[in-house]
Write an enzyme that holds these catalytic residues in place. Structure first.
Site, short mmCIF file in Angstrom:
data_model
loop_
_atom_site.label_atom_id
_atom_site.label_comp_id
_atom_site.label_asym_id
_atom_site.label_seq_id
_atom_site.Cartn_x
_atom_site.Cartn_y
_atom_site.Cartn_z
N THR A 1 12.08 -8.11 -10.15
CA THR A 1 11.19 -9.24 -10.42
C THR A 1 10.46 -8.95 -9.41
O THR A 1 10.58 -9.19 -8.49
CB THR A 1 12.79 -10.43 -10.04
OG1 THR A 1 13.93 -10.51 -10.70
CG2 THR A 1 11.90 -11.50 -10.57
N CYS B 1 0.73 2.90 13.31
CA CYS B 1 2.02 4.36 12.17
C CYS B 1 3.23 5.20 14.27
O CYS B 1 4.00 5.97 13.37
CB CYS B 1 1.96 4.95 11.10
SG CYS B 1 1.34 3.69 9.89
N GLN C 1 -7.90 -0.46 3.57
CA GLN C 1 -8.84 -1.24 3.98
C GLN C 1 -9.29 -1.58 3.77
O GLN C 1 -11.06 -2.50 4.29
CB GLN C 1 -9.31 -0.11 5.23
CG GLN C 1 -7.92 -0.01 6.28
CD GLN C 1 -7.49 -1.13 7.48
OE1 GLN C 1 -8.23 -1.92 7.34
NE2 GLN C 1 -6.38 -0.78 7.15
N GLY D 1 0.99 -1.29 -0.01
CA GLY D 1 0.51 -0.48 -0.09
C GLY D 1 1.07 1.44 -0.03
O GLY D 1 0.44 2.04 -0.84
C1 LIG Z 1 -1.76 -0.38 5.73
C2 LIG Z 1 -2.08 0.97 4.96
C3 LIG Z 1 -1.18 1.38 3.93
C4 LIG Z 1 -0.37 0.57 4.13
O1 LIG Z 1 0.32 -0.72 3.38
P1 LIG Z 1 1.38 -1.41 3.68
O2 LIG Z 1 0.99 -2.80 2.23
O3 LIG Z 1 1.58 -2.09 5.08
O4 LIG Z 1 2.72 -0.83 2.82
C5 LIG Z 1 -1.45 2.32 3.93
N1 LIG Z 1 -3.46 2.73 3.04
C6 LIG Z 1 -3.85 2.17 4.49
C7 LIG Z 1 -5.45 3.09 4.52
C8 LIG Z 1 -3.76 0.86 4.98
O5 LIG Z 1 -4.25 0.73 6.15
#
Ligand SMILES: *Cc1c(COP(=O)(O)O)cnc(C)c1O
Length: 401
Positions: free
Chosen positions: A243, A330, A185, A76
Protein backbone atom coordinates in the site's frame (compact mmCIF):
# COMPACT_ATOMS: atom_id res chain seq x y z
CA UNK A 1 35.22 25.03 24.49
CA UNK A 2 32.59 27.65 25.10
CA UNK A 3 30.46 28.61 22.20
CA UNK A 4 28.69 31.95 22.18
CA UNK A 5 26.24 30.59 19.61
CA UNK A 6 24.07 27.90 21.17
CA UNK A 7 22.18 27.23 17.95
CA UNK A 8 23.01 24.00 16.19
CA UNK A 9 24.66 24.50 12.84
CA UNK A 10 23.47 21.59 10.73
CA UNK A 11 25.78 21.06 7.77
CA UNK A 12 25.08 17.39 7.09
CA UNK A 13 22.36 17.79 4.47
CA UNK A 14 23.89 15.10 2.26
CA UNK A 15 23.02 12.60 5.02
CA UNK A 16 19.48 13.91 5.37
CA UNK A 17 17.61 17.20 5.34
CA UNK A 18 15.01 18.77 7.60
CA UNK A 19 11.51 18.60 6.13
CA UNK A 20 10.36 21.87 4.64
CA UNK A 21 7.19 23.58 5.90
CA UNK A 22 5.61 23.05 2.47
CA UNK A 23 6.37 19.33 2.61
CA UNK A 24 4.93 18.95 6.12
CA UNK A 25 1.81 20.91 5.16
CA UNK A 26 1.32 18.78 2.06
CA UNK A 27 1.58 15.63 4.16
CA UNK A 28 -0.90 16.50 6.88
CA UNK A 29 -4.19 15.93 4.99
CA UNK A 30 -3.07 12.35 4.27
CA UNK A 31 -2.27 11.66 7.92
CA UNK A 32 -5.48 13.16 9.17
CA UNK A 33 -8.42 12.99 6.77
CA UNK A 34 -7.64 11.24 3.52
CA UNK A 35 -6.90 7.74 4.74
CA UNK A 36 -8.38 5.59 1.98
CA UNK A 37 -6.39 2.85 0.33
CA UNK A 38 -5.74 3.85 -3.30
CA UNK A 39 -6.50 0.25 -4.33
CA UNK A 40 -10.04 0.31 -2.86
CA UNK A 41 -12.95 0.72 -5.23
CA UNK A 42 -15.10 2.84 -2.90
CA UNK A 43 -15.11 6.61 -2.77
CA UNK A 44 -12.52 6.92 0.04
CA UNK A 45 -10.15 4.76 -1.98
CA UNK A 46 -10.77 6.63 -5.19
CA UNK A 47 -10.07 9.98 -3.52
CA UNK A 48 -6.71 8.61 -2.39
CA UNK A 49 -6.05 7.11 -5.83
CA UNK A 50 -6.74 10.41 -7.56
CA UNK A 51 -4.38 12.23 -5.19
CA UNK A 52 -1.69 9.58 -5.74
CA UNK A 53 -1.88 9.96 -9.51
CA UNK A 54 -1.72 13.74 -9.17
CA UNK A 55 1.52 13.47 -7.17
CA UNK A 56 2.94 11.03 -9.70
CA UNK A 57 2.25 13.47 -12.54
CA UNK A 58 3.85 16.36 -10.65
CA UNK A 59 7.00 14.39 -9.84
CA UNK A 60 7.21 13.11 -13.44
CA UNK A 61 6.92 16.65 -14.80
CA UNK A 62 9.88 17.80 -12.69
CA UNK A 63 12.08 15.15 -14.34
CA UNK A 64 10.63 15.55 -17.85
CA UNK A 65 9.23 12.00 -17.53
CA UNK A 66 5.74 10.59 -18.20
CA UNK A 67 3.60 9.79 -15.14
CA UNK A 68 3.53 6.10 -16.13
CA UNK A 69 7.33 6.02 -15.91
CA UNK A 70 7.42 6.83 -12.16
CA UNK A 71 7.33 4.01 -9.57
CA UNK A 72 7.13 4.90 -5.89
CA UNK A 73 9.57 3.12 -3.57
CA UNK A 74 10.85 3.39 0.01
CA UNK A 75 13.80 5.55 -1.04
CA UNK A 76 17.13 5.71 -2.80
CA UNK A 77 18.47 2.34 -1.65
CA UNK A 78 15.40 0.44 -2.81
CA UNK A 79 15.33 2.26 -6.16
CA UNK A 80 19.02 1.49 -6.77
CA UNK A 81 18.53 -2.17 -5.84
CA UNK A 82 15.48 -2.61 -8.05
CA UNK A 83 16.98 -0.85 -11.07
CA UNK A 84 20.24 -2.80 -10.97
CA UNK A 85 18.81 -6.24 -10.15
CA UNK A 86 16.17 -5.82 -12.80
CA UNK A 87 18.59 -4.73 -15.54
CA UNK A 88 20.94 -7.56 -14.59
CA UNK A 89 18.24 -10.24 -14.74
CA UNK A 90 16.82 -8.95 -18.01
CA UNK A 91 20.31 -8.62 -19.51
CA UNK A 92 21.19 -12.18 -18.53
CA UNK A 93 18.11 -13.46 -20.38
CA UNK A 94 19.76 -12.14 -23.57
CA UNK A 95 23.19 -13.50 -22.65
CA UNK A 96 24.44 -10.13 -21.40
CA UNK A 97 26.21 -10.46 -18.06
CA UNK A 98 28.53 -7.45 -17.98
CA UNK A 99 27.86 -4.27 -15.98
CA UNK A 100 29.77 -0.97 -15.94
CA UNK A 101 29.94 1.34 -12.93
CA UNK A 102 32.46 3.51 -11.07
CA UNK A 103 34.53 2.82 -7.97
CA UNK A 104 32.87 5.66 -6.02
CA UNK A 105 29.17 4.83 -6.14
CA UNK A 106 26.95 4.75 -3.07
CA UNK A 107 26.93 1.42 -1.22
CA UNK A 108 23.33 0.82 -2.31
CA UNK A 109 24.81 0.43 -5.81
CA UNK A 110 28.16 -1.18 -4.95
CA UNK A 111 26.74 -3.82 -2.61
CA UNK A 112 24.01 -4.71 -5.13
CA UNK A 113 26.70 -5.14 -7.77
CA UNK A 114 28.75 -7.36 -5.42
CA UNK A 115 25.70 -9.60 -5.20
CA UNK A 116 25.50 -9.67 -9.01
CA UNK A 117 29.19 -10.64 -9.14
CA UNK A 118 28.57 -13.55 -6.79
CA UNK A 119 25.90 -14.68 -9.24
CA UNK A 120 28.25 -14.71 -12.21
CA UNK A 121 28.04 -11.15 -13.57
CA UNK A 122 31.25 -9.36 -14.49
CA UNK A 123 31.46 -5.77 -13.25
CA UNK A 124 33.86 -3.15 -14.63
CA UNK A 125 34.63 -0.42 -12.07
CA UNK A 126 35.76 2.64 -13.99
CA UNK A 127 38.63 4.57 -12.44
CA UNK A 128 37.58 7.95 -11.18
CA UNK A 129 39.91 10.80 -12.11
CA UNK A 130 41.65 12.67 -9.33
CA UNK A 131 39.03 15.41 -9.66
CA UNK A 132 36.16 13.00 -8.95
CA UNK A 133 34.79 12.75 -12.50
CA UNK A 134 34.51 9.87 -14.98
CA UNK A 135 34.26 10.62 -18.68
CA UNK A 136 31.87 9.44 -21.39
CA UNK A 137 34.93 8.17 -23.32
CA UNK A 138 35.77 5.83 -20.44
CA UNK A 139 32.22 4.50 -20.61
CA UNK A 140 32.34 4.13 -24.41
CA UNK A 141 35.64 2.23 -24.19
CA UNK A 142 34.29 -0.14 -21.54
CA UNK A 143 31.02 -1.05 -23.31
CA UNK A 144 31.06 -4.55 -24.82
CA UNK A 145 28.58 -6.63 -26.81
CA UNK A 146 27.54 -8.34 -23.58
CA UNK A 147 27.08 -5.16 -21.50
CA UNK A 148 23.67 -5.25 -19.82
CA UNK A 149 23.83 -2.02 -17.82
CA UNK A 150 25.78 1.14 -17.14
CA UNK A 151 25.09 2.56 -13.66
CA UNK A 152 26.84 5.83 -12.79
CA UNK A 153 25.78 8.28 -10.13
CA UNK A 154 24.66 11.78 -11.10
CA UNK A 155 26.40 13.59 -8.24
CA UNK A 156 28.63 12.05 -5.61
CA UNK A 157 27.31 12.15 -2.05
CA UNK A 158 30.70 12.62 -0.38
CA UNK A 159 32.53 15.07 -2.61
CA UNK A 160 29.64 16.50 -4.63
CA UNK A 161 31.19 16.13 -8.08
CA UNK A 162 28.74 16.03 -10.99
CA UNK A 163 29.29 13.47 -13.72
CA UNK A 164 28.78 14.20 -17.45
CA UNK A 165 25.43 12.43 -17.39
CA UNK A 166 24.09 13.74 -20.72
CA UNK A 167 27.24 12.59 -22.55
CA UNK A 168 27.21 9.20 -20.85
CA UNK A 169 23.50 8.89 -21.66
CA UNK A 170 24.19 9.65 -25.33
CA UNK A 171 26.90 6.96 -25.48
CA UNK A 172 24.64 4.36 -23.86
CA UNK A 173 21.67 5.18 -26.09
CA UNK A 174 23.83 4.93 -29.21
CA UNK A 175 25.20 1.56 -28.10
CA UNK A 176 21.73 0.43 -26.92
CA UNK A 177 22.86 -0.26 -23.35
CA UNK A 178 20.50 0.45 -20.43
CA UNK A 179 21.70 3.48 -18.43
CA UNK A 180 20.77 3.91 -14.75
CA UNK A 181 21.82 6.88 -12.63
CA UNK A 182 21.60 7.30 -8.86
CA UNK A 183 20.40 10.91 -8.79
CA UNK A 184 19.67 10.97 -5.07
CA UNK A 185 22.01 13.91 -4.40
CA UNK A 186 21.14 15.69 -7.63
CA UNK A 187 17.34 15.73 -7.76
CA UNK A 188 16.02 19.02 -6.45
CA UNK A 189 19.55 20.48 -6.34
CA UNK A 190 20.58 20.66 -10.01
CA UNK A 191 18.50 20.30 -13.21
CA UNK A 192 17.65 16.68 -14.06
CA UNK A 193 16.00 15.90 -17.40
CA UNK A 194 15.63 12.21 -18.21
CA UNK A 195 14.72 12.82 -21.86
CA UNK A 196 17.41 15.35 -22.73
CA UNK A 197 20.02 13.30 -20.85
CA UNK A 198 18.98 9.92 -22.35
CA UNK A 199 18.51 8.35 -18.92
CA UNK A 200 16.74 4.96 -18.87
CA UNK A 201 16.42 4.55 -15.10
CA UNK A 202 16.90 7.04 -12.29
CA UNK A 203 16.74 6.80 -8.48
CA UNK A 204 15.66 9.58 -6.16
CA UNK A 205 14.93 9.92 -2.47
CA UNK A 206 12.67 12.53 -0.83
CA UNK A 207 14.65 13.04 2.38
CA UNK A 208 17.60 14.47 0.44
CA UNK A 209 15.50 17.41 -0.76
CA UNK A 210 13.47 18.27 2.35
CA UNK A 211 10.82 15.57 1.97
CA UNK A 212 10.18 12.73 4.44
CA UNK A 213 12.42 9.75 5.09
CA UNK A 214 11.41 6.34 3.77
CA UNK A 215 9.96 7.42 0.43
CA UNK A 216 11.48 7.78 -3.01
CA UNK A 217 10.94 6.98 -6.64
CA UNK A 218 12.38 5.02 -9.51
CA UNK A 219 11.99 6.40 -13.02
CA UNK A 220 11.96 3.72 -15.71
CA UNK A 221 11.72 4.81 -19.34
CA UNK A 222 8.77 3.28 -21.15
CA UNK A 223 9.93 0.14 -22.98
CA UNK A 224 12.74 -0.68 -20.52
CA UNK A 225 11.77 -3.87 -18.67
CA UNK A 226 11.44 -3.59 -14.89
CA UNK A 227 10.92 -6.52 -12.53
CA UNK A 228 9.17 -6.59 -9.18
CA UNK A 229 11.25 -7.30 -6.07
CA UNK A 230 8.49 -7.05 -3.52
CA UNK A 231 5.71 -9.54 -4.23
CA UNK A 232 2.14 -8.99 -3.21
CA UNK A 233 -0.55 -6.69 -4.52
CA UNK A 234 -0.77 -5.09 -7.94
CA UNK A 235 0.29 -1.59 -6.82
CA UNK A 236 2.64 0.36 -9.10
CA UNK A 237 1.54 -1.70 -12.12
CA UNK A 238 2.66 -4.88 -10.36
CA UNK A 239 6.26 -3.63 -10.11
CA UNK A 240 6.21 -2.76 -6.42
CA UNK A 241 3.67 -4.35 -4.09
CA UNK A 242 2.55 -2.66 -0.89
CA UNK A 243 0.00 0.00 0.00
CA UNK A 244 1.45 3.33 -1.08
CA UNK A 245 2.93 5.79 1.44
CA UNK A 246 0.49 8.47 0.34
CA UNK A 247 1.46 11.05 2.97
CA UNK A 248 5.15 10.60 2.19
CA UNK A 249 4.47 10.82 -1.54
CA UNK A 250 2.43 14.01 -1.03
CA UNK A 251 5.35 15.55 0.85
CA UNK A 252 7.80 14.39 -1.81
CA UNK A 253 5.80 16.07 -4.59
CA UNK A 254 5.61 19.32 -2.61
CA UNK A 255 9.30 19.21 -1.66
CA UNK A 256 10.40 18.55 -5.23
CA UNK A 257 8.19 21.34 -6.58
CA UNK A 258 9.60 23.75 -4.03
CA UNK A 259 13.20 22.66 -4.61
CA UNK A 260 12.88 22.98 -8.38
CA UNK A 261 11.13 26.36 -8.23
CA UNK A 262 13.81 27.81 -5.95
CA UNK A 263 16.74 25.89 -7.44
CA UNK A 264 18.57 28.76 -9.09
CA UNK A 265 18.41 31.16 -6.15
CA UNK A 266 19.22 28.51 -3.54
CA UNK A 267 22.16 27.24 -5.59
CA UNK A 268 23.51 30.76 -5.96
CA UNK A 269 23.36 31.33 -2.22
CA UNK A 270 24.85 27.93 -1.35
CA UNK A 271 27.61 28.30 -3.91
CA UNK A 272 28.69 31.64 -2.42
CA UNK A 273 28.80 30.12 1.07
CA UNK A 274 30.72 27.07 -0.16
CA UNK A 275 33.20 29.32 -1.95
CA UNK A 276 33.84 31.11 1.32
CA UNK A 277 34.31 27.78 3.12
CA UNK A 278 36.71 26.51 0.46
CA UNK A 279 38.88 29.60 0.42
CA UNK A 280 38.84 29.93 4.22
CA UNK A 281 39.61 26.29 4.98
CA UNK A 282 42.24 26.08 2.24
CA UNK A 283 44.32 28.49 4.33
CA UNK A 284 44.90 25.65 6.79
CA UNK A 285 48.37 24.29 5.98
CA UNK A 286 48.46 20.81 4.42
CA UNK A 287 44.78 20.79 3.55
CA UNK A 288 43.16 19.78 0.27
CA UNK A 289 39.80 20.26 -1.40
CA UNK A 290 38.48 16.94 -2.68
CA UNK A 291 36.76 16.82 -6.05
CA UNK A 292 36.59 19.20 -8.98
CA UNK A 293 36.53 22.90 -8.05
CA UNK A 294 33.83 23.74 -10.64
CA UNK A 295 31.84 20.66 -11.61
CA UNK A 296 30.25 20.12 -8.22
CA UNK A 297 26.94 20.42 -6.41
CA UNK A 298 26.39 23.91 -5.03
CA UNK A 299 26.08 22.64 -1.45
CA UNK A 300 28.86 20.10 -0.71
CA UNK A 301 32.45 20.84 0.37
CA UNK A 302 34.82 18.00 1.22
CA UNK A 303 38.33 18.69 2.49
CA UNK A 304 41.19 16.67 3.95
CA UNK A 305 43.53 17.90 6.68
CA UNK A 306 46.76 16.00 7.06
CA UNK A 307 47.78 14.53 10.40
CA UNK A 308 44.32 14.24 11.97
CA UNK A 309 41.45 11.75 12.16
CA UNK A 310 38.10 12.82 10.72
CA UNK A 311 36.22 11.27 13.66
CA UNK A 312 38.08 13.42 16.17
CA UNK A 313 37.35 16.51 14.13
CA UNK A 314 33.64 15.66 13.99
CA UNK A 315 33.32 15.08 17.71
CA UNK A 316 35.03 18.37 18.55
CA UNK A 317 32.89 20.24 16.01
CA UNK A 318 29.78 18.62 17.50
CA UNK A 319 30.87 19.95 20.92
CA UNK A 320 30.76 23.39 19.35
CA UNK A 321 27.28 22.81 17.94
CA UNK A 322 28.38 21.99 14.41
CA UNK A 323 26.89 18.82 12.88
CA UNK A 324 29.12 17.70 10.02
CA UNK A 325 30.32 14.41 8.58
CA UNK A 326 33.57 12.77 7.54
CA UNK A 327 31.91 11.55 4.35
CA UNK A 328 29.62 8.59 4.13
CA UNK A 329 27.16 8.10 6.97
CA UNK A 330 27.16 4.42 6.04
CA UNK A 331 30.81 3.93 6.97
CA UNK A 332 30.74 5.88 10.21
CA UNK A 333 31.54 3.54 13.04
CA UNK A 334 34.01 1.68 10.88
CA UNK A 335 37.63 2.73 10.88
CA UNK A 336 38.10 2.28 7.13
CA UNK A 337 38.65 5.49 5.22
CA UNK A 338 36.03 6.45 2.66
CA UNK A 339 36.00 4.32 -0.50
CA UNK A 340 35.19 7.51 -2.42
CA UNK A 341 38.36 9.29 -1.32
CA UNK A 342 40.45 6.18 -1.94
CA UNK A 343 38.92 5.98 -5.45
CA UNK A 344 40.28 9.48 -6.13
CA UNK A 345 43.72 8.11 -5.37
CA UNK A 346 44.19 9.73 -1.96
CA UNK A 347 46.57 7.84 0.35
CA UNK A 348 44.89 6.13 3.35
CA UNK A 349 46.53 8.47 5.88
CA UNK A 350 45.16 11.52 4.09
CA UNK A 351 41.71 10.04 3.46
CA UNK A 352 41.35 9.48 7.23
CA UNK A 353 41.39 13.23 7.85
CA UNK A 354 38.31 14.17 5.85
CA UNK A 355 35.48 16.59 6.56
CA UNK A 356 32.25 16.93 4.56
CA UNK A 357 30.14 20.05 4.99
CA UNK A 358 26.81 19.86 3.16
CA UNK A 359 24.74 23.03 3.26
CA UNK A 360 21.08 23.86 2.73
CA UNK A 361 19.17 27.06 2.02
CA UNK A 362 18.95 27.48 5.79
CA UNK A 363 22.73 27.86 6.15
CA UNK A 364 23.71 31.45 6.91
CA UNK A 365 26.76 33.66 6.61
CA UNK A 366 27.06 33.56 10.40
CA UNK A 367 27.11 29.75 10.27
CA UNK A 368 29.97 29.89 7.80
CA UNK A 369 31.81 32.37 10.04
CA UNK A 370 31.43 29.97 12.97
CA UNK A 371 32.70 27.03 10.91
CA UNK A 372 35.63 29.06 9.63
CA UNK A 373 36.57 29.80 13.22
CA UNK A 374 35.98 26.33 14.66
CA UNK A 375 37.64 24.10 12.06
CA UNK A 376 41.11 25.73 12.12
CA UNK A 377 41.04 25.73 15.95
CA UNK A 378 40.09 22.06 16.16
CA UNK A 379 42.53 21.00 13.44
CA UNK A 380 45.34 22.83 15.30
CA UNK A 381 44.32 21.20 18.60
CA UNK A 382 44.20 17.72 17.08
CA UNK A 383 47.50 18.15 15.27
CA UNK A 384 49.07 19.22 18.52
CA UNK A 385 48.25 15.87 20.11
CA UNK A 386 48.84 13.78 16.98
CA UNK A 387 51.95 11.56 16.81
CA UNK A 388 51.57 11.49 13.02
CA UNK A 389 51.70 15.27 12.87
CA UNK A 390 54.70 15.32 15.20
CA UNK A 391 56.56 12.95 12.85
CA UNK A 392 55.64 15.15 9.89
CA UNK A 393 56.82 18.26 11.68
CA UNK A 394 60.12 16.66 12.68
CA UNK A 395 60.68 15.64 9.09
CA UNK A 396 60.53 11.93 9.96
CA UNK A 397 57.65 11.56 7.49
CA UNK A 398 57.00 13.30 4.18
CA UNK A 399 53.95 15.51 3.83
CA UNK A 400 51.53 13.96 1.35
CA UNK A 401 49.41 17.06 0.78
C1 LIG B 1 21.25 8.86 0.59
C2 LIG B 1 21.68 8.21 -0.66
C3 LIG B 1 21.16 6.97 -1.06
C4 LIG B 1 20.21 6.18 -0.19
O1 LIG B 1 18.94 6.77 -0.13
P1 LIG B 1 17.92 6.31 1.03
O2 LIG B 1 16.65 6.98 0.66
O3 LIG B 1 18.50 6.81 2.31
O4 LIG B 1 17.83 4.83 0.96
C5 LIG B 1 21.55 6.44 -2.26
N1 LIG B 1 22.42 7.10 -3.06
C6 LIG B 1 22.94 8.28 -2.72
C7 LIG B 1 23.87 8.97 -3.65
C8 LIG B 1 22.60 8.88 -1.51
O5 LIG B 1 23.13 10.05 -1.18
Amino acid sequence: MNSSDKKTIYVDNAATTAMSKAAIDAMLPYLDGVYGNPSSLHTAGQVAKEALEGFRARIAARLDAEPGEIYFTSGGSESDNQAIRSAAINGAKRGKKHIITTAFEHHAVLHTLKKCEREGFEVTYLDVHENGIVTAEQVADAIRDDTALVTIMFANNEIGTIQPIAEIGAVCREKKVVFHTDAVQAAGHVPVDVKAMNIDMLSLSAHKFHGAKGVGALYVRRGVPINAFIEGGAQEKGRRAGTENLAGIAAMAAALDEACENMASVAKKERALCDRLISGLSKIAHSKLNGDRIRRLPNIVNMCFEGIEGEGLLLHLDDRGICASSGSACTSGSLDPSHVLLALGLPHEVAHGSLRLSLSEATTDADVDAILKAVPDVVAYLRNISPVWEALEKGEKEHLI
